[in-house]
Enzyme design. Sequence first.
Site, PDB file in Angstrom:
ATOM      1  N   ARG A   1       0.811  -1.224   0.000  1.00 53.04           N
ATOM      2  CA  ARG A   1       0.000   0.000   0.000  1.00 53.04           C
ATOM      3  C   ARG A   1       0.840   1.267   0.000  1.00 53.04           C
ATOM      4  O   ARG A   1       0.289   2.364   0.101  1.00 53.04           O
ATOM      5  CB  ARG A   1      -0.879   0.040   1.239  1.00 53.04           C
ATOM      6  CG  ARG A   1      -2.110  -0.765   1.039  1.00 53.04           C
ATOM      7  CD  ARG A   1      -3.081  -0.382   2.091  1.00 53.04           C
ATOM      8  NE  ARG A   1      -3.686  -1.591   2.542  1.00 53.04           N
ATOM      9  CZ  ARG A   1      -4.912  -1.666   2.990  1.00 53.04           C
ATOM     10  NH1 ARG A   1      -5.642  -0.596   3.103  1.00 53.04           N
ATOM     11  NH2 ARG A   1      -5.399  -2.804   3.357  1.00 53.04           N
TER      12      ARG A   1
ATOM     13  N   ARG B   1     -21.379  -3.069   5.096  1.00 52.99           N
ATOM     14  CA  ARG B   1     -20.684  -4.364   5.123  1.00 52.99           C
ATOM     15  C   ARG B   1     -20.923  -5.083   6.459  1.00 52.99           C
ATOM     16  O   ARG B   1     -20.951  -4.482   7.516  1.00 52.99           O
ATOM     17  CB  ARG B   1     -19.183  -4.164   4.932  1.00 52.99           C
ATOM     18  CG  ARG B   1     -18.393  -5.466   5.170  1.00 52.99           C
ATOM     19  CD  ARG B   1     -16.999  -5.397   4.657  1.00 52.99           C
ATOM     20  NE  ARG B   1     -16.238  -4.297   5.201  1.00 52.99           N
ATOM     21  CZ  ARG B   1     -15.014  -3.980   4.772  1.00 52.99           C
ATOM     22  NH1 ARG B   1     -14.447  -4.674   3.797  1.00 52.99           N
ATOM     23  NH2 ARG B   1     -14.371  -2.969   5.314  1.00 52.99           N
TER      24      ARG B   1
ATOM     25  N   ARG C   1     -17.321  -4.184  11.100  1.00 47.92           N
ATOM     26  CA  ARG C   1     -15.936  -3.823  11.429  1.00 47.92           C
ATOM     27  C   ARG C   1     -15.889  -2.456  12.111  1.00 47.92           C
ATOM     28  O   ARG C   1     -16.609  -1.554  11.704  1.00 47.92           O
ATOM     29  CB  ARG C   1     -15.091  -3.813  10.155  1.00 47.92           C
ATOM     30  CG  ARG C   1     -14.238  -5.055   9.996  1.00 47.92           C
ATOM     31  CD  ARG C   1     -13.598  -5.151   8.658  1.00 47.92           C
ATOM     32  NE  ARG C   1     -12.738  -4.019   8.297  1.00 47.92           N
ATOM     33  CZ  ARG C   1     -12.014  -3.961   7.195  1.00 47.92           C
ATOM     34  NH1 ARG C   1     -12.032  -4.981   6.338  1.00 47.92           N
ATOM     35  NH2 ARG C   1     -11.263  -2.920   6.936  1.00 47.92           N
TER      36      ARG C   1
HETATM   37  P1  AP5 Z   1      -8.085  -3.887   5.082  1.00 49.66           P
HETATM   38  O1  AP5 Z   1      -8.745  -4.878   5.903  1.00 49.66           O
HETATM   39  O2  AP5 Z   1      -7.251  -4.330   3.953  1.00 49.66           O
HETATM   40  O3  AP5 Z   1      -9.168  -2.837   4.594  1.00 49.66           O
HETATM   41  P2  AP5 Z   1      -9.283  -1.961   3.253  1.00 49.66           P
HETATM   42  O4  AP5 Z   1      -8.158  -1.893   2.337  1.00 49.66           O
HETATM   43  O5  AP5 Z   1      -9.756  -0.669   3.772  1.00 49.66           O
HETATM   44  O6  AP5 Z   1     -10.240  -2.734   2.364  1.00 49.66           O
HETATM   45  P3  AP5 Z   1     -11.557  -3.383   2.809  1.00 49.66           P
HETATM   46  O7  AP5 Z   1     -11.303  -4.709   3.416  1.00 49.66           O
HETATM   47  O8  AP5 Z   1     -12.334  -2.377   3.605  1.00 49.66           O
HETATM   48  O9  AP5 Z   1     -12.296  -3.502   1.392  1.00 49.66           O
HETATM   49  P4  AP5 Z   1     -12.302  -4.684   0.325  1.00 49.66           P
HETATM   50  O10 AP5 Z   1     -11.749  -4.137  -0.943  1.00 49.66           O
HETATM   51  O11 AP5 Z   1     -11.712  -5.942   0.855  1.00 49.66           O
HETATM   52  O12 AP5 Z   1     -13.873  -4.818   0.111  1.00 49.66           O
HETATM   53  P5  AP5 Z   1     -14.871  -6.037   0.456  1.00 49.66           P
HETATM   54  O13 AP5 Z   1     -14.648  -7.163  -0.488  1.00 49.66           O
HETATM   55  O14 AP5 Z   1     -14.916  -6.328   1.890  1.00 49.66           O
HETATM   56  O15 AP5 Z   1      -7.162  -2.957   6.029  1.00 49.66           O
HETATM   57  C1  AP5 Z   1      -7.672  -2.456   7.247  1.00 49.66           C
HETATM   58  C2  AP5 Z   1      -6.626  -1.608   7.937  1.00 49.66           C
HETATM   59  O16 AP5 Z   1      -5.462  -2.410   8.228  1.00 49.66           O
HETATM   60  C3  AP5 Z   1      -6.089  -0.414   7.149  1.00 49.66           C
HETATM   61  O17 AP5 Z   1      -6.922   0.709   7.282  1.00 49.66           O
HETATM   62  C4  AP5 Z   1      -4.719  -0.222   7.822  1.00 49.66           C
HETATM   63  O18 AP5 Z   1      -4.856   0.418   9.059  1.00 49.66           O
HETATM   64  C5  AP5 Z   1      -4.269  -1.650   8.066  1.00 49.66           C
HETATM   65  N1  AP5 Z   1      -3.505  -2.208   6.935  1.00 49.66           N
HETATM   66  C6  AP5 Z   1      -3.867  -3.270   6.158  1.00 49.66           C
HETATM   67  N2  AP5 Z   1      -2.952  -3.487   5.206  1.00 49.66           N
HETATM   68  C7  AP5 Z   1      -1.991  -2.544   5.368  1.00 49.66           C
HETATM   69  C8  AP5 Z   1      -0.797  -2.237   4.660  1.00 49.66           C
HETATM   70  N3  AP5 Z   1      -0.388  -2.947   3.593  1.00 49.66           N
HETATM   71  N4  AP5 Z   1      -0.033  -1.199   5.122  1.00 49.66           N
HETATM   72  C9  AP5 Z   1      -0.405  -0.475   6.193  1.00 49.66           C
HETATM   73  N5  AP5 Z   1      -1.542  -0.699   6.889  1.00 49.66           N
HETATM   74  C10 AP5 Z   1      -2.332  -1.733   6.470  1.00 49.66           C
HETATM   75  O19 AP5 Z   1     -16.260  -5.344  -0.007  1.00 49.66           O
HETATM   76  C11 AP5 Z   1     -16.797  -4.226   0.694  1.00 49.66           C
HETATM   77  C12 AP5 Z   1     -18.337  -4.329   0.749  1.00 49.66           C
HETATM   78  O20 AP5 Z   1     -18.857  -4.194  -0.559  1.00 49.66           O
HETATM   79  C13 AP5 Z   1     -18.836  -5.685   1.273  1.00 49.66           C
HETATM   80  O21 AP5 Z   1     -19.980  -5.457   2.045  1.00 49.66           O
HETATM   81  C14 AP5 Z   1     -19.180  -6.473  -0.010  1.00 49.66           C
HETATM   82  O22 AP5 Z   1     -20.220  -7.399   0.214  1.00 49.66           O
HETATM   83  C15 AP5 Z   1     -19.599  -5.351  -0.956  1.00 49.66           C
HETATM   84  N6  AP5 Z   1     -19.232  -5.626  -2.340  1.00 49.66           N
HETATM   85  C16 AP5 Z   1     -18.052  -6.159  -2.786  1.00 49.66           C
HETATM   86  N7  AP5 Z   1     -18.058  -6.241  -4.135  1.00 49.66           N
HETATM   87  C17 AP5 Z   1     -19.261  -5.732  -4.540  1.00 49.66           C
HETATM   88  C18 AP5 Z   1     -19.860  -5.549  -5.843  1.00 49.66           C
HETATM   89  N8  AP5 Z   1     -19.222  -5.901  -6.973  1.00 49.66           N
HETATM   90  N9  AP5 Z   1     -21.108  -5.011  -5.900  1.00 49.66           N
HETATM   91  C19 AP5 Z   1     -21.753  -4.662  -4.716  1.00 49.66           C
HETATM   92  N10 AP5 Z   1     -21.241  -4.823  -3.485  1.00 49.66           N
HETATM   93  C20 AP5 Z   1     -20.008  -5.343  -3.397  1.00 49.66           C
HETATM   94 MG    MG Z   2     -10.810  -6.528   2.683  1.00 50.88          MG
END
Ligand code: AP5
Ligand code: MG
Length: 216
Positions: A88, A127, A160
């Site tokens: 990231r 979510r 979350r």
């Molecule tokens: P992390 O857990 O990775 O969170 P994020 O990047 O913010 O991504 P999300 O998990 O929120 O989203 P996602 O893309 O996985 O979406 P999802 O499939 O769930 O990181 C959390 C924290 O950890 C960071 O803020 C940081 O503090 C730390 N961290 C992690 N990695 C780090 C790094 N490399 N460096 C530094 N810090 C780090 O989908 C979201 C929702 O949308 C769900 O409800 C789903 O059902 C819905 N959805 C999904 N696809 C669709 C679609 N096509 N149509 C409709 N709805 C959909």
């Molecule tokens: Mg995720």
Amino acid sequence: MNIIFMGPPGAGKGTQAQTIVDEFQIPHISTGDAFRLAIKEGTPLGVEAQKYMDQGLLVPDEITIGIVRDRLQLADCQKGFLLDGFPRTISQAEALDGIVESMGKQITHVINLNVDRGLLLARLTGRRVCKSCGATYHVMFNPPAAENVCDKCSGPLIQRSDDTEEKVGTRLDEYTNKTAPLLNYYEAKGTLRQVNGEQDIDVVGKQICSILRGQA
Ligand code: AP5
Ligand code: MG
Ligand code: ZN
């Protein structure tokens, strides 16, 4: 296949990872999931990571890189892996290049899920995740068969703690400032593929599978 999933918070990285690891039988490595597990278990890593995650900020590079380096050494990564939410920052990407090179491998695919910022807030605040197995749902876009019960394991669904409107704003800013520049990094290497993440979940999954099979 050594894959990176990129995209802003809520783009669908975790949702699509579930499909891809089932289809291709490779481990799913999510740094966010690793931090959440450490927080749940109350380890020193969890205590440190929570300070940043609670504010929607990125965890410092040296902590995050160490976790991925250790995880990639495990034997199951020899057949390939899917990184979700790592790298990231540019420093993380450079460190990853060194790690995979030392494994005698290279990153084969970088898939960027494109979703407009306006849609992400609705996705994240709606979510729900299974407390037992981590499966992801959405109250409107991907609801479970029975309210608040996981389809896969019957575990309870929870929200979350960083999926509040305020924290989502900070997370999206962190993405724009620190992670979005990585798209140029991988574009220059020729490994970046763009997928429209605003389409239905199964359509997005099919497009990713086609790219990974070399059919698109
Ligand atoms: P992390 O857990 O990775 O969170 P994020 O990047 O913010 O991504 P999300 O998990 O929120 O989203 P996602 O893309 O996985 O979406 P999802 O499939 O769930 O990181 C959390 C924290 O950890 C960071 O803020 C940081 O503090 C730390 N961290 C992690 N990695 C780090 C790094 N490399 N460096 C530094 N810090 C780090 O989908 C979201 C929702 O949308 C769900 O409800 C789903 O059902 C819905 N959805 C999904 N696809 C669709 C679609 N096509 N149509 C409709 N709805 C959909
Ligand atoms: Mg995720
Ligand atoms: Zn479950």
